[in-house]
Design a protein around this motif. Structure first.
Motif, PDB file in Angstrom:
ATOM      1  N   VAL A  57       0.859  -1.179   0.000  1.00 28.25           N
ATOM      2  CA  VAL A  57       0.000   0.000   0.000  1.00 28.25           C
ATOM      3  C   VAL A  57       0.901   1.236   0.000  1.00 28.25           C
ATOM      4  CG1 VAL A  57      -1.943  -1.138   1.135  1.00 28.25           C
ATOM      5  CG2 VAL A  57      -0.155  -0.081   2.534  1.00 28.25           C
ATOM      6  N   PRO A  58       0.376   2.407  -0.387  1.00 31.50           N
ATOM      7  CA  PRO A  58       1.220   3.606  -0.519  1.00 31.50           C
ATOM      8  C   PRO A  58       2.051   3.939   0.720  1.00 31.50           C
ATOM      9  CG  PRO A  58      -0.920   3.995  -1.497  1.00 31.50           C
ATOM     10  CD  PRO A  58      -1.003   2.651  -0.848  1.00 31.50           C
ATOM     11  N   MET A  59       1.459   3.804   1.911  1.00 28.52           N
ATOM     12  CA  MET A  59       2.186   4.152   3.137  1.00 28.52           C
ATOM     13  C   MET A  59       3.475   3.358   3.259  1.00 28.52           C
ATOM     14  SD  MET A  59       0.964   3.570   7.062  1.00 28.52           S
ATOM     15  CE  MET A  59       2.161   3.516   8.391  1.00 28.52           C
ATOM     16  N   TYR A  60       3.404   2.061   3.015  1.00 29.11           N
ATOM     17  CA  TYR A  60       4.576   1.213   3.183  1.00 29.11           C
ATOM     18  C   TYR A  60       5.521   1.303   1.983  1.00 29.11           C
ATOM     19  CZ  TYR A  60       2.202  -0.595   7.255  1.00 29.11           C
ATOM     20  OH  TYR A  60       1.585  -0.689   8.474  1.00 29.11           O
ATOM     21  N   PHE A  61       4.981   1.653   0.824  1.00 29.60           N
ATOM     22  CA  PHE A  61       5.862   1.903  -0.315  1.00 29.60           C
ATOM     23  C   PHE A  61       6.769   3.096  -0.021  1.00 29.60           C
ATOM     24  CE2 PHE A  61       6.582   4.427  -4.194  1.00 29.60           C
ATOM     25  CZ  PHE A  61       7.404   3.549  -4.871  1.00 29.60           C
ATOM     26  N   ARG A 122      -0.459  10.584   4.931  1.00 26.64           N
ATOM     27  CA  ARG A 122      -1.281  10.421   6.139  1.00 26.64           C
ATOM     28  C   ARG A 122      -2.499  11.359   6.100  1.00 26.64           C
ATOM     29  NH1 ARG A 122      -1.912   6.268   7.478  1.00 26.64           N
ATOM     30  NH2 ARG A 122      -1.232   5.995   5.327  1.00 26.64           N
ATOM     31  N   TYR A 123      -2.292  12.550   5.548  1.00 25.13           N
ATOM     32  CA  TYR A 123      -3.416  13.495   5.413  1.00 25.13           C
ATOM     33  C   TYR A 123      -4.502  12.911   4.519  1.00 25.13           C
ATOM     34  CZ  TYR A 123      -6.045  17.244   3.172  1.00 25.13           C
ATOM     35  OH  TYR A 123      -7.056  17.995   2.639  1.00 25.13           O
ATOM     36  N   VAL A 124      -4.112  12.347   3.369  1.00 24.32           N
ATOM     37  CA  VAL A 124      -5.084  11.763   2.447  1.00 24.32           C
ATOM     38  C   VAL A 124      -5.773  10.563   3.090  1.00 24.32           C
ATOM     39  CG1 VAL A 124      -5.372  10.600   0.217  1.00 24.32           C
ATOM     40  CG2 VAL A 124      -3.838  12.555   0.402  1.00 24.32           C
ATOM     41  N   ALA A 125      -4.996   9.736   3.814  1.00 25.69           N
ATOM     42  CA  ALA A 125      -5.566   8.536   4.435  1.00 25.69           C
ATOM     43  C   ALA A 125      -6.616   8.890   5.483  1.00 25.69           C
ATOM     44  CB  ALA A 125      -4.451   7.707   5.072  1.00 25.69           C
ATOM     45  N   ILE A 126      -6.415   9.979   6.222  1.00 24.88           N
ATOM     46  CA  ILE A 126      -7.344  10.367   7.286  1.00 24.88           C
ATOM     47  C   ILE A 126      -8.518  11.181   6.747  1.00 24.88           C
ATOM     48  CG2 ILE A 126      -7.575  11.617   9.472  1.00 24.88           C
ATOM     49  CD1 ILE A 126      -5.934   9.080   9.711  1.00 24.88           C
ATOM     50  N   LEU A 130     -11.988   7.030   1.620  1.00 27.46           N
ATOM     51  CA  LEU A 130     -12.671   6.317   0.540  1.00 27.46           C
ATOM     52  C   LEU A 130     -11.958   6.478  -0.804  1.00 27.46           C
ATOM     53  CD1 LEU A 130     -16.406   7.106   1.445  1.00 27.46           C
ATOM     54  CD2 LEU A 130     -15.055   5.061   2.004  1.00 27.46           C
ATOM     55  N   ASN A 131     -11.281   7.606  -0.978  1.00 22.91           N
ATOM     56  CA  ASN A 131     -10.569   7.863  -2.242  1.00 22.91           C
ATOM     57  C   ASN A 131      -9.052   7.702  -2.090  1.00 22.91           C
ATOM     58  OD1 ASN A 131     -12.948   8.575  -3.648  1.00 22.91           O
ATOM     59  ND2 ASN A 131     -12.877  10.633  -2.770  1.00 22.91           N
ATOM     60  N   TYR A 132      -8.636   7.093  -0.991  1.00 19.70           N
ATOM     61  CA  TYR A 132      -7.196   6.996  -0.688  1.00 19.70           C
ATOM     62  C   TYR A 132      -6.428   6.286  -1.804  1.00 19.70           C
ATOM     63  CZ  TYR A 132      -2.866   5.620   1.681  1.00 19.70           C
ATOM     64  OH  TYR A 132      -1.554   5.409   2.011  1.00 19.70           O
ATOM     65  N   MET A 133      -6.878   5.123  -2.223  1.00 18.99           N
ATOM     66  CA  MET A 133      -6.154   4.352  -3.228  1.00 18.99           C
ATOM     67  C   MET A 133      -6.194   5.008  -4.606  1.00 18.99           C
ATOM     68  SD  MET A 133      -4.795   2.062  -1.454  1.00 18.99           S
ATOM     69  CE  MET A 133      -4.039   1.154  -2.798  1.00 18.99           C
ATOM     70  N   VAL A 134      -7.155   5.923  -4.807  1.00 21.12           N
ATOM     71  CA  VAL A 134      -7.208   6.655  -6.072  1.00 21.12           C
ATOM     72  C   VAL A 134      -6.245   7.841  -6.041  1.00 21.12           C
ATOM     73  CG1 VAL A 134      -8.684   8.006  -7.633  1.00 21.12           C
ATOM     74  CG2 VAL A 134      -9.593   5.962  -6.487  1.00 21.12           C
ATOM     75  N   LEU A 135      -6.317   8.604  -4.944  1.00 20.98           N
ATOM     76  CA  LEU A 135      -5.441   9.777  -4.812  1.00 20.98           C
ATOM     77  C   LEU A 135      -3.974   9.387  -4.651  1.00 20.98           C
ATOM     78  CD1 LEU A 135      -7.670  11.949  -2.444  1.00 20.98           C
ATOM     79  CD2 LEU A 135      -7.320  12.253  -4.900  1.00 20.98           C
ATOM     80  N   MET A 136      -3.732   8.204  -4.044  1.00 24.26           N
ATOM     81  CA  MET A 136      -2.363   7.730  -3.843  1.00 24.26           C
ATOM     82  C   MET A 136      -2.093   6.498  -4.708  1.00 24.26           C
ATOM     83  SD  MET A 136      -0.884   9.819  -1.769  1.00 24.26           S
ATOM     84  CE  MET A 136       0.564   8.879  -1.340  1.00 24.26           C
ATOM     85  N   ARG A 137      -2.542   6.540  -5.958  1.00 25.53           N
ATOM     86  CA  ARG A 137      -2.327   5.425  -6.876  1.00 25.53           C
ATOM     87  C   ARG A 137      -0.833   5.292  -7.196  1.00 25.53           C
ATOM     88  NH1 ARG A 137      -4.936   9.595  -9.101  1.00 25.53           N
ATOM     89  NH2 ARG A 137      -4.033  10.645 -10.926  1.00 25.53           N
ATOM     90  N   PRO A 138      -0.416   4.139  -7.737  1.00 24.46           N
ATOM     91  CA  PRO A 138       1.021   3.892  -7.966  1.00 24.46           C
ATOM     92  C   PRO A 138       1.750   4.979  -8.748  1.00 24.46           C
ATOM     93  CG  PRO A 138      -0.218   1.867  -8.256  1.00 24.46           C
ATOM     94  CD  PRO A 138      -1.239   2.948  -8.038  1.00 24.46           C
TER      95      PRO A 138
END
Length: 310
Positions: A57-61, A122-126, A130-138
């Protein structure tokens, strides 16, 4: 031209913390221990993130990139420091000094920018779960990493080339743990006052802009966390954010004293201790801070060790 030719064929002498210490054996043992911890902890964290799908996931990447930077950062300083002490020499060639300066500036600058991107993550995740994986896509994550490396390396290249173009006097003792700009400029045979002021101004700017971005992100994050209805969700978010803020505090604490504090308040011993802190101590602590209280990382470690034992 004659002074320039002399500089090319002569080596510099790094008079670091081991040479200034009253107990060099103890300091050498501490550096060895911290370097081994940094290599092992960062290496294990990189391995876990690569092997466990739950950590893809983006955080761990972004965390894996931080571990890579820490591993490389400590490796350009600690091994040479230890080898020089054990061999009874502390020389570094002109080319080696320039290369070490470039790598240190690149890795330090890249980590500076990456920490700001991690705060944004972290800001996007909190705020936008719901759009976290879209806003933080690869593609976004890779762009963040590329920007961190590119801006830092370009800045480091300019600083290194301009610093190393000065003619240097015969006294070639650098009273520092590694080749850095300001200690090296003290050996120059030319007026470097304007350049030193520019380095100071740009260094402060390079540190403060990402720091302000981090503080702004976490102001919004903490505001959202304290309004969460779920106590468990609030605790999990605070735990994740506190780990990142601890790492930010360690990095920026040493960097602010080192690069923002005016030179009149510096001493060679203080600068050597600070350099050891952010090049050797911090890379050893960062992965431990992120993993010891992180259930996902500990779960991945148990999974891997379980497989190995079976």
């Amino acid at each position: 031209m004659e002074l320039w030719n002399i500089t090319l064929i002569n080596s510099f002498f790094l008079v670091g913390i081991l040479q200034d210490s009253r107990s060099p054996e103890l300091v050498c043992a501490a550096i060895t221990f911290l370097y081994l911890v940094a290599m092992a902890s960062n290496g294990i964290l990189l391995l876990l993130i690569a092997m466990d799908n739950r950590l893809h996931v983006p955080m761990y990447f972004l965390l894996s990139q931080l571990s890579l930077m820490d591993l490389l950062f400590t490796s350009i300083v600690a091994p040479k420091t230890l080898v020089d002490y054990l061999c009874g020499q502390n020389t570094i060639s002109f080319t080696g000094c320039g290369l070490q300066m470039f790598l240190a500036l690149t890795l330090g600058g890249a980590e500076d920018i990456l920490l700001a991107f991690m705060a944004y993550d972290r800001y996007v995740a909190i705020h936008h779960p719901l759009n976290y994986m879209v806003l933080m896509r690869p593609t976004v994550c890779w762009s963040m990493v590329a920007i961190s490396w590119l801006l830092a390396s370009l800045s480091a290249l300019v600083y290194t080339i301009y610093t190393m173009h000065f003619p240097f006097c015969r006294n070639q003792e650098i009273h520092h743990l590694l080749c850095e700009i300001l200690p090296l400029l003290k050996l120059a045979c030319a007026d470097t006052s304007q350049y030193e002021f520019m380095v100071y101004t740009m260094g402060v700017t390079f540190l403060l802009i990402p720091l302000f971005a981090i503080l702004a992100s976490y102001t919004l994050v903490l505001s959202a966390v304290f309004h969460m209805p779920s106590v468990q969700g609030r605790q999990k978010a605070l735990l994740t954010c506190s780990s990142h803020l601890t790492v930010v505090g360690l990095y920026y604490g040493a960097a602010m004293v080192m690069y923002v504090l005016p030179s009149a308040y510096h001493s060679p011993l203080q600068d050597n201790i600070l350099s050891m802190f952010y090049t050797i101590v911090t890379p050893a602590l960062n992965p431990l801070i992120y993993s010891l209280r992180n259930k996902d990382v500990l779960g991945a470690l148990k999974k891997v060790t379980g497989k190995e034992s079976s």
